[in-house]
Design a protein around this motif. Structure first.
Motif, short mmCIF file in Angstrom:
data_model
loop_
_atom_site.label_atom_id
_atom_site.label_comp_id
_atom_site.label_asym_id
_atom_site.label_seq_id
_atom_site.Cartn_x
_atom_site.Cartn_y
_atom_site.Cartn_z
N LEU A 1 0.79 -1.19 -0.11
CA LEU A 1 -0.09 0.07 -0.05
C LEU A 1 0.86 1.15 -0.16
O LEU A 1 1.96 1.30 0.76
CB LEU A 1 -0.98 0.07 1.18
N SER A 2 0.19 2.08 -0.76
CA SER A 2 1.11 3.52 -0.62
C SER A 2 0.37 4.61 0.19
O SER A 2 0.94 5.32 0.92
CB SER A 2 1.14 4.15 -2.01
N GLU A 3 -1.04 4.06 0.35
CA GLU A 3 -1.69 5.11 1.14
C GLU A 3 -1.50 4.67 2.63
O GLU A 3 -1.03 3.50 3.03
CB GLU A 3 -3.16 5.20 0.96
N LYS A 4 -1.82 5.46 3.69
CA LYS A 4 -1.85 5.15 5.04
C LYS A 4 -3.07 4.48 5.33
O LYS A 4 -4.21 4.62 5.05
CB LYS A 4 -1.98 6.52 6.02
N VAL A 5 -2.67 3.33 6.39
CA VAL A 5 -3.73 2.43 6.66
C VAL A 5 -4.43 3.03 8.05
O VAL A 5 -3.72 3.71 8.82
CB VAL A 5 -3.11 0.94 7.01
N PRO A 6 -5.91 3.15 7.88
CA PRO A 6 -6.53 3.56 9.07
C PRO A 6 -6.14 2.59 10.33
O PRO A 6 -5.65 1.64 10.52
CB PRO A 6 -7.91 3.41 8.97
#
Length: 423
Positions: free
Chosen positions: A34-39
């Motif tokens: 993943l490139s986006e931040k994980v909640p």
């Protein structure tokens, strides 16, 4: 005189095969970084009953003034377990076991304390604290010589091989002789057949009779012994407890294939080591884990080895880790937390120690989950009924399919599970 031990549930779920397919024509699982931040790991669902908050590890209920003292204590104990704080958990259980008088509550805390001490290998301490009878499984384990783990400079073998059903296989050394064994985090104890135990010099005291429940409804008999010296990778284990079962219960016929379950390295050994499984390079490594500072622990034990996963929306999920399973699966509990638009029913063969059973299960098409910076995308996952654990609900189980084209690091002493770590 024979000892009749308390029934033992061993989660040796060795394969689940859909009757309408033999193998996946294309990979069922793809893993993306993943490139986006994980909640953050959090529970987004509201429940009607306090017990459901507990069993789903929803700690926001601790903020409620209406939470009773018994429920609050259980939630605090669960929090310690999930955060990998075993020593505070055990000390709190010791204290409450000395003060609680209600018989039902006392029994619960004593059972929980016995399980935690047993998972840490502190058998004699459990016997002394809880006054366990001599025919209790933990008392039998306490009667064996103390187990000792140590490092060895040269690995016994570092080749990673696979069974016909994709299970990781390593060459180990038992009392000086080599043997191929499965690496199975879902088996509570290391396991050998009677014939192999005799051949490799396992100590088998008389009278340690066990009644074993497996993932099928078939019940089998077994005993406990110990291996004077087991070497795996760069680790030597002395006096390692081993479950010993009849040869006939460890051979299962599936179509034209006979599956041999007679040699398994279980959680009782793997929990003490750092285990690296490298499928692309067909290598494995085991070594004594070195304590490290971990910013976000994602691995815990509370009746079974468990990982922190999430849905895409950030809903927290507790998944078991079972490297003895061919395919990852969902549990019915997840259906209360996540919306899956495509669910169908199919006939599935469930196999393990004792044989094979045919069941009709729900199949969920297209499942996307996250685990510490990675997205796990399954084309299809079977939904199995939740086993009756007394503590927490499982939302699913990750199997050995996670290893395909990947490297996994299982480091329970540091409460960490990693996919494709950057060395």
């Amino acid at each position: 005189m024979k000892k009749h031990l308390l029934p033992l549930l061993l989660l040796i779920t060795l394969f689940a095969c859909n009757s309408s397919k033999s193998t996946h024509e294309t990979p069922n699982l793809t893993i993306e970084k993943l490139s986006e931040k994980v909640p953050p790991w959090q529970n987004l669902k509201e429940y009607d009953e306090i017990v459901d908050y507990m069993k789903n590890l929803d700690f926001k209920v601790l903020e409620s003034d209406s939470l009773g003292p018994h429920s609050r204590l259980i939630m605090e104990l669960l929090w310690h377990a999930v955060e990998g704080e075993v020593d505070p958990l055990i000390e709190k259980l010791k204290a409450v076991s000395d003060t609680v008088t209600a018989e039902d509550k006392l029994g619960f805390y004593r059972y929980l304390l016995s399980q935690q001490l047993s998972n840490e290998g502190r058998y004699q301490e459990a016997v002394d604290l809880l006054g366990l009878s001599e025919n209790h499984l933990i008392s039998v384990l306490a009667s064996f010589p103390d187990e000792e783990f140590s490092s060895i400079s040269e690995p016994i073998d570092d080749r990673l091989r696979f069974s016909d059903f994709g299970h990781a296989v390593a060459t180990v050394e038992i009392n000086g002789d080599t043997l191929s064994m499965w690496l199975d985090t879902g088996a509570d104890y290391t396991l050998l057949s009677v014939s192999k135990a005799r051949k490799f010099g396992v100590i088998m005291p008389d009278g340690n009779d066990l009644s074993i429940g497996t993932v099928t409804s078939i019940e089998v008999q077994a005993g406990m012994g110990y291996i004077p010296e087991l070497k795996i990778g760069n680790v030597s284990i002395r006096n390692h407890p081993v479950l010993i079962m009849d040869d006939k219960d460890l051979l299962v016929d599936l179509d034209s294939i006979q599956i041999d379950f007679s040699a398994i390295i279980g959680w009782s050994a793997l929990r003490k080591m750092q285990v690296s499984l490298d499928e692309p390079n067909l290598k494995y490594e085991t070594k004594l884990s070195q304590a490290r500072a971990i910013s976000a622990k994602n691995f815990f034990w509370f009746g079974y080895p468990a990982l922190k996963l999430q849905t895409e929306s950030g809903q927290s999920l507790a998944f078991g880790l079972d490297t003895g399973m061919e395919d990852s699966e969902l549990k019915t509990n997840i259906l209360t937390k996540a919306d899956f638009p495509q669910i169908r029913t199919d006939s599935v063969g469930i196999g393990g120690v004792g044989g094979i059973e045919k069941q009709f299960l729900q199949i969920v098409d297209s499942v996307s989950l996250t685990l510490d910076g990675y997205r796990l995308k399954f084309k299809a996952m079977e939904v199995h009924i939740n086993l009756d654990f007394p503590f927490i609900y499982q939302d699913g189980t990750l199997g050995i399919d996670l290893l395909k084209s990947n490297k996994l690091v299982i480091d329970y002493p540091n409460r960490e599970f990693r996919i494709n770590p950057e060395e």
